[in-house]
Scaffold this active site. Structure first.
Site, mmCIF file in Angstrom:
data_model
loop_
_atom_site.group_PDB
_atom_site.id
_atom_site.type_symbol
_atom_site.label_atom_id
_atom_site.label_comp_id
_atom_site.label_asym_id
_atom_site.label_seq_id
_atom_site.Cartn_x
_atom_site.Cartn_y
_atom_site.Cartn_z
ATOM 1 N N HIS A 233 19.920 45.571 3.197
ATOM 2 C CA HIS A 233 19.629 45.883 1.799
ATOM 3 C C HIS A 233 20.148 47.260 1.406
ATOM 4 C CE1 HIS A 233 17.450 45.496 -1.935
ATOM 5 N NE2 HIS A 233 16.942 46.701 -1.741
ATOM 6 N N GLU B 228 22.937 39.819 1.551
ATOM 7 C CA GLU B 228 21.539 39.639 1.975
ATOM 8 C C GLU B 228 20.953 38.358 1.385
ATOM 9 O OE1 GLU B 228 18.454 42.347 0.379
ATOM 10 O OE2 GLU B 228 20.043 43.202 -0.850
ATOM 11 N N CYS C 8 50.970 35.534 3.583
ATOM 12 C CA CYS C 8 49.680 36.235 3.669
ATOM 13 C C CYS C 8 49.772 37.752 3.506
ATOM 14 C CB CYS C 8 49.016 35.958 5.020
ATOM 15 S SG CYS C 8 49.226 34.304 5.635
ATOM 16 N N CYS D 72 53.926 34.021 7.081
ATOM 17 C CA CYS D 72 52.770 34.907 6.975
ATOM 18 C C CYS D 72 53.181 36.356 6.727
ATOM 19 C CB CYS D 72 51.923 34.811 8.235
ATOM 20 S SG CYS D 72 50.603 36.017 8.277
ATOM 21 N N GLU E 191 45.857 32.355 -6.357
ATOM 22 C CA GLU E 191 45.972 33.744 -5.895
ATOM 23 C C GLU E 191 46.998 34.507 -6.733
ATOM 24 O OE1 GLU E 191 44.642 33.304 -1.223
ATOM 25 O OE2 GLU E 191 46.779 33.341 -1.669
ATOM 26 N N LYS F 56 51.336 39.012 0.147
ATOM 27 C CA LYS F 56 50.404 38.512 -0.891
ATOM 28 C C LYS F 56 49.158 39.386 -0.943
ATOM 29 C CE LYS F 56 47.140 36.273 0.146
ATOM 30 N NZ LYS F 56 47.065 34.896 0.543
ATOM 31 N N TYR G 108 45.631 27.126 -3.407
ATOM 32 C CA TYR G 108 45.498 28.518 -2.963
ATOM 33 C C TYR G 108 46.555 29.410 -3.637
ATOM 34 C CZ TYR G 108 43.147 27.544 1.665
ATOM 35 O OH TYR G 108 42.326 27.201 2.694
HETATM 36 P P1 NDP Z 1 48.215 23.144 -2.128
HETATM 37 O O1 NDP Z 1 48.605 21.869 -1.512
HETATM 38 O O2 NDP Z 1 46.944 23.805 -1.764
HETATM 39 O O3 NDP Z 1 48.214 22.994 -3.715
HETATM 40 C C1 NDP Z 1 49.270 22.416 -4.412
HETATM 41 C C2 NDP Z 1 48.869 22.340 -5.867
HETATM 42 O O4 NDP Z 1 49.956 21.842 -6.610
HETATM 43 C C3 NDP Z 1 47.706 21.402 -6.091
HETATM 44 O O5 NDP Z 1 46.893 21.970 -7.092
HETATM 45 C C4 NDP Z 1 48.387 20.128 -6.567
HETATM 46 O O6 NDP Z 1 47.602 19.364 -7.436
HETATM 47 C C5 NDP Z 1 49.554 20.701 -7.334
HETATM 48 N N1 NDP Z 1 50.675 19.780 -7.421
HETATM 49 C C6 NDP Z 1 51.256 19.081 -6.430
HETATM 50 N N2 NDP Z 1 52.282 18.344 -6.908
HETATM 51 C C7 NDP Z 1 52.341 18.582 -8.235
HETATM 52 C C8 NDP Z 1 53.170 18.117 -9.279
HETATM 53 N N3 NDP Z 1 54.131 17.224 -9.047
HETATM 54 N N4 NDP Z 1 52.954 18.571 -10.527
HETATM 55 C C9 NDP Z 1 51.963 19.455 -10.763
HETATM 56 N N5 NDP Z 1 51.147 19.931 -9.831
HETATM 57 C C10 NDP Z 1 51.319 19.507 -8.571
HETATM 58 O O7 NDP Z 1 49.459 24.054 -1.871
HETATM 59 P P2 NDP Z 1 49.739 25.591 -2.004
HETATM 60 O O8 NDP Z 1 51.188 25.624 -2.248
HETATM 61 O O9 NDP Z 1 48.818 26.271 -2.975
HETATM 62 O O10 NDP Z 1 49.377 26.131 -0.557
HETATM 63 C C11 NDP Z 1 49.932 25.533 0.614
HETATM 64 C C12 NDP Z 1 49.094 25.814 1.812
HETATM 65 O O11 NDP Z 1 49.251 27.162 2.179
HETATM 66 C C13 NDP Z 1 47.597 25.649 1.603
HETATM 67 O O12 NDP Z 1 47.183 24.339 1.851
HETATM 68 C C14 NDP Z 1 47.017 26.599 2.590
HETATM 69 O O13 NDP Z 1 46.798 25.936 3.793
HETATM 70 C C15 NDP Z 1 48.074 27.650 2.755
HETATM 71 N N6 NDP Z 1 47.686 28.907 2.100
HETATM 72 C C16 NDP Z 1 46.563 29.573 2.515
HETATM 73 C C17 NDP Z 1 46.176 30.747 1.911
HETATM 74 C C18 NDP Z 1 44.955 31.429 2.361
HETATM 75 O O14 NDP Z 1 44.458 31.140 3.439
HETATM 76 N N7 NDP Z 1 44.381 32.327 1.563
HETATM 77 C C19 NDP Z 1 46.953 31.324 0.826
HETATM 78 C C20 NDP Z 1 48.096 30.551 0.453
HETATM 79 C C21 NDP Z 1 48.435 29.393 1.087
HETATM 80 P P3 NDP Z 1 46.491 18.307 -6.897
HETATM 81 O O15 NDP Z 1 45.298 19.099 -6.513
HETATM 82 O O16 NDP Z 1 46.255 17.446 -8.082
HETATM 83 O O17 NDP Z 1 47.128 17.573 -5.770
#
Ligand code: NDP
Length: 451
Positions: free
Chosen positions: A434, A439, A47, A42, A181, A50, A177
């Site tokens: 408002h 709202e 976080c 984080c 982002e 970022k 995410y």
């Molecule tokens: P996620 O699991 O959210 O997303 C991973 C992405 O990668 C998905 O779109 C997935 O596709 C894709 N993917 C997985 N494997 C492959 C592959 N072999 N080839 C191509 N694409 C692939 O992980 P993140 O890394 O984005 O984030 C991890 C965690 O971190 C989140 O779940 C969240 O909890 C936390 N986080 C929270 C934030 C916040 O609160 N603002 C900010 C950043 C992270 P598919 O959908 O098809 O599986």
């Protein structure tokens, strides 16, 4: 038996530090080992930096808008080096605070790796063995990348905060995410940004209408987003990284970032030495009180792969202390967690999506999408979305989804009402503030759909 400590925490991220501090404040003799920087994902590589990058990336359109509002100002470009050194200084400051908090609470810290050798014993990297009545594993997670040929040429989110120079072009792979982002951040900083996502729509699992609007706005902001597209092969070439993808394209990018998910940091922790059970991704399996199958070992945060969010790890850490050291068994509450995705525009969400809810019970959907006043005046076509999912029988609001500037701030407040069990009528009898965007949340009179 006399132990060296009452509690030994492995991992100095959000969850581990909070558990250590809260326990120590109660007179528990606590030690904590961290092999890297204090603050964990984080603070050091997630976080916090970022969000600073999100802020930094949002000034270019603000300058344009300011001109529309009558200001005579110019955007003379973004200085990554200046920003990066200020960001790193800020992280140093925060890490210092984490260290000080631990020291002031009387926690003994070891700046090295620790692994389990027995149910009540850890071994430090320097070979010292330390015993503790309870061991808490809070080691977090790490980014993973697919085994696509050439994938080692790409970077992960970890490296994004240390880039020597901003690339001229970047390909971001993933639709979660982190991918979304960083696509916004890079695009806002002036990098030509392409995003490949293998599925039909980014942000899988979130409300369809909300993620559809985020995708549309991302494209309108200039992100070259390709859904249904993945990388087949990557090679180093003279002017960058050559990428062949499933859409038949072959393109060269300065930089490629994988945001293809994260796995728990459970390797080389000595879990097998004590027979701790893990799941398919290596996540440590725990009960409702964060206890593993070994009575003296608990685990919290991303290493357990429950809900991988900083505030959740902190809650799990505090519930652990209540349970184990205060005689008050407390299971962390994983229901109705509000969360924000810092895309541009931001998305704030809590509870069920329309798609989830309609499979479970009869619902009413209240939704409005409009051009906000601030951006409309500046001549932008940006749209925002406010959406409530209401149970047709109990009238309770089951989910709220907001896509708008400041959606993260809004959903925190809406989250309180929803957590309290507010009904649609409770929203309706709240007077509108408002003129604001929020709202609309209390003025939507007629459902747009029932299901
Ligand atoms: P996620 O699991 O959210 O997303 C991973 C992405 O990668 C998905 O779109 C997935 O596709 C894709 N993917 C997985 N494997 C492959 C592959 N072999 N080839 C191509 N694409 C692939 O992980 P993140 O890394 O984005 O984030 C991890 C965690 O971190 C989140 O779940 C969240 O909890 C936390 N986080 C929270 C934030 C916040 O609160 N603002 C900010 C950043 C992270 P598919 O959908 O098809 O599986």
């Amino acid at each position: 038996m006399k132990f060296d400590f009452d509690l030994f925490v492995i991992g100095g991220g959000s969850g581990g530090v909070r558990a250590a501090r809260v326990a120590a404040a109660d007179g528990v003799r606590v030690a904590l080992a961290e092999e890297d920087r204090y603050g964990g994902t984080c603070v050091i590589r997630g976080c916090v930096p970022k969000k600073l990058m999100v802020f930094a990336s949002e000034f270019a359109p603000m300058v344009e808008d300011a001109r529309s509002y009558g200001w005579d100002i110019q955007n003379n470009g973004f200085d990554w080096h200046l920003f990066r050194s200020k960001m790193q200084a800020e992280l140093d400051r925060l890490e210092g605070i984490y260290r000080k908090l631990l020291a002031n609470s009387g926690v003994t810290t070891f700046d090295q790796r620790a692994r389990l050798v027995a149910p009540n014993t850890v071994e430090l990297a320097d070979g010292r063995r330390i015993s503790a009545k309870i061991i808490l594993i809070a080691t977090g997670g790490h980014p993973i990348r697919p085994d696509t040929p050439g994938a080692e040429l790409g970077i992960s989110s970890n490296e994004m905060f240390h880039l020597e120079d901003l690339p001229k072009s970047i390909l971001i792979i993933g639709g979660g995410y982190i991918a979304c982002e960083f696509a916004g951040v890079m695009n806002g900083m002036g990098v030509a940004t392409t995003q490949y996502y293998r599925g039909a729509q980014i942000l899988r699992g979130f409300d369809d209408e909300a993620r559809g609007l985020v995708a549309e706005e991302m494209k309108q902001n200039g992100i070259d987003l390709h859904t249904g597209t993945n990388v087949l092969e990557m090679k180093k070439v003279e002017d960058g990284i050559w990428v062949k993808s499933t859409n038949g394209q072959e393109r060269v990018f300065d930089q490629v970032m994988f945001a293809t998910g994260r796995f728990p940091n459970s390797g080389d922790l000595g879990l097998n030495n004590v027979g701790i059970k893990t799941g398919r991704k290596g996540e440590i399996i725990v009960d409702a009180y964060s206890k593993t199958n070994v009575d003296s070992v608990y685990a919290i945060g991303d290493v357990t792969d429950r809900v991988n969010l900083t505030p959740v790890a902190i809650r799990e850490g505090m519930a652990f202390v209540e349970t184990v050291f205060k005689g008050n068994p407390t299971a962390p509450d994983h229901e109705l967690i509000p969360t924000a995705i810092f895309t541009q525009p931001e998305m704030g969400t809590i509870g069920m999506s329309e798609e989830e809810a309609r499979d479970l019970r009869p619902i009413e959907v209240y939704c409005t999408s409009f051009k906000p006043m601030k951006q409309g005046f500046a001549g932008r076509s940006d749209r925002v979305l406010m959406k409530l999912i209401v149970c047709a029988e109990t009238r309770k609001v089951l989910g709220a989804h907001i896509v708008a500037e400041g959606a993260g701030e809004m959903i925190q407040m809406v989250g309180i009402a929803i957590k309290m069990g507010a009904t649609k009528e409770d929203f309706d009898r709240t007077v509108a503030v408002h003129p604001t965007m929020a709202e609309e949340l209390v003025t939507m009179k007629t459902p747009v759909r029932t299901a």
